[in-house]
Scaffold this motif. Structure first.
Motif, short mmCIF file in Angstrom:
data_model
loop_
_atom_site.label_atom_id
_atom_site.label_comp_id
_atom_site.label_asym_id
_atom_site.label_seq_id
_atom_site.Cartn_x
_atom_site.Cartn_y
_atom_site.Cartn_z
N ALA A 1 3.05 6.25 -9.85
CA ALA A 1 3.02 4.79 -9.77
C ALA A 1 4.36 4.23 -9.32
O ALA A 1 5.42 4.66 -9.80
CB ALA A 1 2.64 4.21 -11.13
N LEU A 2 4.30 3.28 -8.41
CA LEU A 2 5.51 2.60 -7.91
C LEU A 2 5.51 1.16 -8.42
O LEU A 2 4.48 0.48 -8.39
CB LEU A 2 5.52 2.59 -6.38
N SER B 1 -0.65 11.15 -8.25
CA SER B 1 -0.14 9.91 -7.68
C SER B 1 0.89 9.32 -8.65
O SER B 1 0.60 9.13 -9.83
CB SER B 1 -1.28 8.92 -7.45
N ALA C 1 9.69 4.89 -9.14
CA ALA C 1 8.72 5.71 -9.85
C ALA C 1 9.46 6.55 -10.89
O ALA C 1 10.64 6.87 -10.74
CB ALA C 1 7.98 6.63 -8.89
N GLY D 1 0.79 -1.22 0.00
CA GLY D 1 0.00 0.00 0.00
C GLY D 1 0.82 1.27 0.00
O GLY D 1 0.26 2.37 0.15
N LEU D 2 2.12 1.16 -0.19
CA LEU D 2 2.98 2.35 -0.21
C LEU D 2 2.57 3.27 -1.36
O LEU D 2 2.35 2.81 -2.48
CB LEU D 2 4.44 1.93 -0.36
N ARG D 3 2.47 4.56 -1.07
CA ARG D 3 2.07 5.53 -2.08
C ARG D 3 3.01 6.72 -2.07
O ARG D 3 3.51 7.13 -1.01
CB ARG D 3 0.64 6.01 -1.86
N LEU D 4 3.23 7.27 -3.27
CA LEU D 4 4.03 8.48 -3.45
C LEU D 4 3.20 9.46 -4.26
O LEU D 4 2.74 9.12 -5.36
CB LEU D 4 5.34 8.16 -4.18
N THR D 5 2.97 10.65 -3.74
CA THR D 5 2.19 11.65 -4.45
C THR D 5 2.97 12.95 -4.57
O THR D 5 3.73 13.32 -3.67
CB THR D 5 0.84 11.92 -3.75
N ILE E 1 4.86 10.73 1.19
CA ILE E 1 4.92 9.28 1.35
C ILE E 1 4.01 8.91 2.51
O ILE E 1 4.10 9.50 3.59
CB ILE E 1 6.36 8.80 1.65
N ASN E 2 3.16 7.92 2.31
CA ASN E 2 2.20 7.54 3.36
C ASN E 2 2.81 6.57 4.36
O ASN E 2 2.32 5.47 4.59
CB ASN E 2 0.92 6.95 2.74
N ARG E 3 3.91 6.98 4.93
CA ARG E 3 4.57 6.20 5.97
C ARG E 3 5.08 7.14 7.07
O ARG E 3 5.28 8.33 6.83
CB ARG E 3 5.75 5.40 5.40
#
Length: 226
Positions: free
Chosen positions: A79-80, A77, A86, A64-68, A103-105
């Motif tokens: 894509a990873l 958004s 990316a 579920g890691l996301r980079l925006t 980063i959603n961490r």
């Protein structure tokens, strides 16, 4: 809070800084790092450059890691792939807007920065001479960017998901084919994440003339430097 952010920018350019809803990176800092590759004037036709996220240790869950990319009027958004890579858009508008990469961490869990690897081929055929040249190109670039001092190219490795059973074979010039042995491990040296299927092709162990043929396109091809 403002003082803490200024200290973060001063000491850790292009490294994730703390934010309430996760980590963030100043787009301008990431842009400056990525542009090094674009401006590099020596041969690099076998190389590609990504912006990569990777866990600092094996306990970090990458699911579920996301980079925006977030600006005043933009939220994109990025894509990873399975290795956390990316394609970072080099955008003047985002640079001028002082955008952020989010980063959603939690802070400190993820490393982020440019990542150079060898280009994969859709036909799965890699002449041995091209792989040697690609490794030397990657080493030259790392030296240019201040890394890999004193190291030499000893081979490359083909990286797959653990579940991918595609074979990687060396075809000698006279036609004999030998399957390379697979091992389980990290995708790249120094990675905390394990569990990838890796085929190592050491130059000294095989004839100079020949080619590598892969059963499917690998996630990535990395250089072996020692």
């Amino acid at each position: 809070m403002r003082a803490a952010l200024l200290l973060c920018f001063a000491l850790l350019p292009a490294v994730a800084c703390a934010q309430e809803d996760g980590d963030w990176i100043a787009y301008r800092d990431a842009y400056r790092q990525m542009i090094w590759f674009e401006k590099y004037g020596k041969p690099k036709q076998f190389l590609q450059n990504h912006f990569r996220l990777r866990p600092r240790d094996a306990s970090v869950n990458m699911e579920g890691l996301r980079l925006t990319l977030n600006g005043k009027a933009t939220q994109v958004s990025l894509a990873l792939d399975a290795l956390g890579r990316a394609v970072l858009p080099l955008s003047k508008a985002a640079y001028d807007d002082n955008a952020e990469l989010r980063i959603n961490r939690k802070p400190g869990q993820i490393k982020a920065g440019p990542w150079v690897s060898i280009v994969t081929r859709p036909d799965g055929v890699y002449p041995a001479t091209d792989l040697r040249t690609a490794c030397e190109q990657l080493l030259a670039y790392l030296r240019y960017s201040g890394e890999a001092g004193g190291k030499q190219c000893i081979g490359v490795q083909f990286i797959y998901m653990k579940s991918d059973t595609a074979q990687v074979r060396f075809h000698a010039k006279e036609g004999a084919a030998t399957t390379l042995a697979a091992k389980e491990g990290p995708a790249f040296a120094g990675d905390a994440a394990q569990g990838f299927r890796v085929y190592v092709y050491r130059f000294a162990a095989w004839p100079e003339a020949g080619q590598i043929i892969t059963g499917s396109t690998p996630l990535a091809i990395g250089a072996l430097l020692e």
